[in-house]
Scaffold this active site. Structure first.
Site, PDB file in Angstrom:
ATOM      1  N   GLU A 286       0.818  -1.207   0.000  1.00 13.71           N
ATOM      2  CA  GLU A 286       0.000   0.000   0.000  1.00 13.71           C
ATOM      3  C   GLU A 286       0.858   1.265   0.000  1.00 13.71           C
ATOM      4  OE1 GLU A 286      -4.229  -0.653   1.947  1.00 13.71           O
ATOM      5  OE2 GLU A 286      -3.044   0.676   3.205  1.00 13.71           O
ATOM      6  N   HIS A 307       7.732 -26.895  -1.360  1.00 17.04           N
ATOM      7  CA  HIS A 307       7.105 -28.021  -2.053  1.00 17.04           C
ATOM      8  C   HIS A 307       5.999 -27.560  -3.003  1.00 17.04           C
ATOM      9  CE1 HIS A 307       9.164 -30.991   0.576  1.00 17.04           C
ATOM     10  NE2 HIS A 307       9.252 -29.900   1.337  1.00 17.04           N
ATOM     11  N   LYS A 421     -14.263  -0.504  -4.222  1.00 15.78           N
ATOM     12  CA  LYS A 421     -15.406  -0.198  -3.348  1.00 15.78           C
ATOM     13  C   LYS A 421     -16.506   0.514  -4.131  1.00 15.78           C
ATOM     14  CE  LYS A 421     -12.502   0.394   0.726  1.00 15.78           C
ATOM     15  NZ  LYS A 421     -11.942   1.376   1.631  1.00 15.78           N
TER      16      LYS A 421
HETATM   17  O1  PA5 Z   1      -4.306   1.176   5.538  1.00 21.29           O
HETATM   18  C1  PA5 Z   1      -5.477   1.425   5.300  1.00 21.29           C
HETATM   19  O2  PA5 Z   1      -5.875   2.580   5.166  1.00 21.29           O
HETATM   20  C2  PA5 Z   1      -6.506   0.341   5.187  1.00 21.29           C
HETATM   21  O3  PA5 Z   1      -5.964  -0.920   5.244  1.00 21.29           O
HETATM   22  C3  PA5 Z   1      -7.463   0.483   6.343  1.00 21.29           C
HETATM   23  O4  PA5 Z   1      -6.771   0.335   7.540  1.00 21.29           O
HETATM   24  C4  PA5 Z   1      -8.581  -0.528   6.247  1.00 21.29           C
HETATM   25  O5  PA5 Z   1      -9.278  -0.363   5.049  1.00 21.29           O
HETATM   26  C5  PA5 Z   1      -9.540  -0.357   7.405  1.00 21.29           C
HETATM   27  O6  PA5 Z   1     -10.052   0.939   7.432  1.00 21.29           O
HETATM   28  P1  PA5 Z   1     -10.853   1.454   8.679  1.00 21.29           P
HETATM   29  O7  PA5 Z   1      -9.961   1.431   9.862  1.00 21.29           O
HETATM   30  O8  PA5 Z   1     -11.280   2.844   8.308  1.00 21.29           O
HETATM   31  O9  PA5 Z   1     -12.027   0.530   8.862  1.00 21.29           O
END
Ligand code: PA5
Length: 433
Positions: A286, A307, A421
């Site tokens: 990310e 394996h 989303k």
């Molecule tokens: O790093 C990020 O932004 C995402 O992985 C969020 O942590 C994840 O989508 C969860 O989001 P939230 O804490 O708003 O539910």
């Protein structure tokens, strides 16, 4: 002793001098990070968590103790950055096979990471009519997967505990002001912990997001924070390139990337570390995968996956970097027993500890992979405990930030995660998207 990095198995691909030179050149990225002058500088609250989180431990431990004393199970609801850090630490520390006769052990389960009907039905069946706790974690308070899981589990909890005590069984970790979860928590009187505005999910393991579940699982969060503090001193606060493991790691992976190594596989030889790699994949994926750039972070559990993936790693497209989580000491001791018949021809290792055999497997695999054209970075971990896990995770966080800056991206945003989303909500007929 501390977490360290070993680069000798990269020397056929990049020389030590090249790495140190690149690390020296990257000191200004570390400075930009610490002085908060680089891209994404409004999301750098995590830098100071090793110092700041110590102030929270007493309160978190008290909450954890209360939760542990009122129910045998806690379900932690969250996804991505609101989930993976806690799970990585807890799974690393807890026995791989739980002892069900250990009455001291408080069970921690995880939900909110999928929308599977089978998963949720089976979780409800497992919880049955026993009392349990919920720690619901969401910074935005509106993420679909944890919101669905919370709705389902709250309904079950209403049947399992007296109405007068319902809110004692739910802790919300969310934004200080905004979002549906904040609204609900305030209205229903749940105890809450705050996810600071200036800390993104993947850098939040040292906030209550990671610390509360870890404490509820029975582990020592002060040691975990101490580990991070130790690592801050030798990474965040250390501008001497060749003694700063984060500068070296960030430098070597970027040099290798420029030489066509497009995938980094984080491998472990300890099954308990599987979720460390899951957390690491989010951190690097990310942070760096944007603008058409970035090493793809993958993971493998060894020797298991030798394996299955072993053939590709040895012999496939030469685009791999292998990073080994190399654990030096074990928490338990077990030797291979002799066998009179020796049908399996294993008597030559009878009497040896499994850890010795495992470390020879690691050695042999590294030699073979280097020979096959895969540079191998080794992260040395003295022992799996709270302190070294604190060091390890903070080491990766600092490394990732510097690495993103070397790559030329903002390591603290994630503009790409909204695309799926939007489609999902449209297909489900959500109004006012
Ligand atoms: O790093 C990020 O932004 C995402 O992985 C969020 O942590 C994840 O989508 C969860 O989001 P939230 O804490 O708003 O539910």
């Amino acid at each position: 002793m501390q977490i360290d990095i070993e680069l000798t198995n990269c020397s056929r691909f990049v020389s030590e001098n090249e790495v140190v030179e690149e690390a020296v050149k990257s000191i200004h990225h570390l400075e930009a990070l610490v002085k908060r002058t680089g891209p994404g500088n409004s999301f750098l609250g995590w830098l100071d968590l090793p110092e700041e989180s110590s102030l929270l431990t007493e309160k978190i431990n008290a909450t954890a103790e209360e939760l542990r004393s009122q129910a045998p199970v806690t379900v932690v609801i969250g996804i991505g950055g609101s989930y993976l850090g806690a799970r990585a630490v807890i799974e690393s520390l807890r026995p791989p096979i739980p002892l069900n006769d250990n009455k001291q052990q408080h069970e921690v389960l995880f939900a909110g990471q999928n929308i599977s009907e089978d998963f949720h039905s089976s979780l409800l069946a497992y919880l049955g009519d026993k009392p349990f706790n919920i720690i619901v974690i969401s910074k935005s308070g509106t993420t679909t997967e944890p919101a669905i899981a919370f709705r389902i589990l709250k309904k079950q909890l209403e049947n399992n505990v007296p109405a007068s005590r319902l809110n004692k069984h739910i802790i919300a970790i969310t934004d200080s002001e905004k979002g549906a979860l904040r609204l609900l928590a305030d209205r229903e009187g749940y105890a809450t912990y705050i996810i600071p505005d200036d800390i993104g999910g993947r850098y939040s393991v040292l906030t209550p997001v990671g610390l509360l579940p870890i404490a509820v699982a029975g582990y020592n969060i002060s040691e975990f924070i101490e580990g991070a503090k130790h690592m801050a001193a030798i990474t965040r606060d250390n501008k001497i390139a060749d003694s700063n493991p984060s500068l070296l790691y960030a430098a070597v992976r970027n040099l290798l990337y420029k030489k066509g190594k497009l995938i980094e596989i984080l491998v472990n030889y300890e099954p308990s570390m599987h979720f460390i790699a899951e957390w690491w994949k989010q951190l690097f994926g990310e942070s760096e995968g944007k603008e058409g750039k970035g090493i793809f972070p993958a993971a493998a559990d060894l020797t298991t996956d030798l394996h299955s993936l072993g053939q590709y790693m040895q012999d496939g497209e030469r685009i791999l970097i292998e990073t080994v989580l190399s654990v030096k000491s074990q928490r338990s001791e077990l030797t291979i027993p002799p066998d009179y018949e020796n049908l399996d021809k294993l008597n030559y290792i009878a009497g040896k500890r499994l850890s010795e055999v495992n470390s020879k497997a690691e050695e042999g695999t590294i030699m073979a992979h280097v020979e096959g054209g895969v540079p191998v970075i080794r992260i040395i971990i003295p022992l799996i405990n709270e302190r070294y896990l604190g060091q390890l995770l903070y080491f990766f966080e600092i490394s990732c930030a510097i690495s993103g800056y070397i790559l030329g991206v903002n390591p603290f945003d994630q503009p790409g995660v909204e695309a799926y989303k939007k489609n999902m909500f449209r297909l489900l007929g959500k109004e006012n998207q």
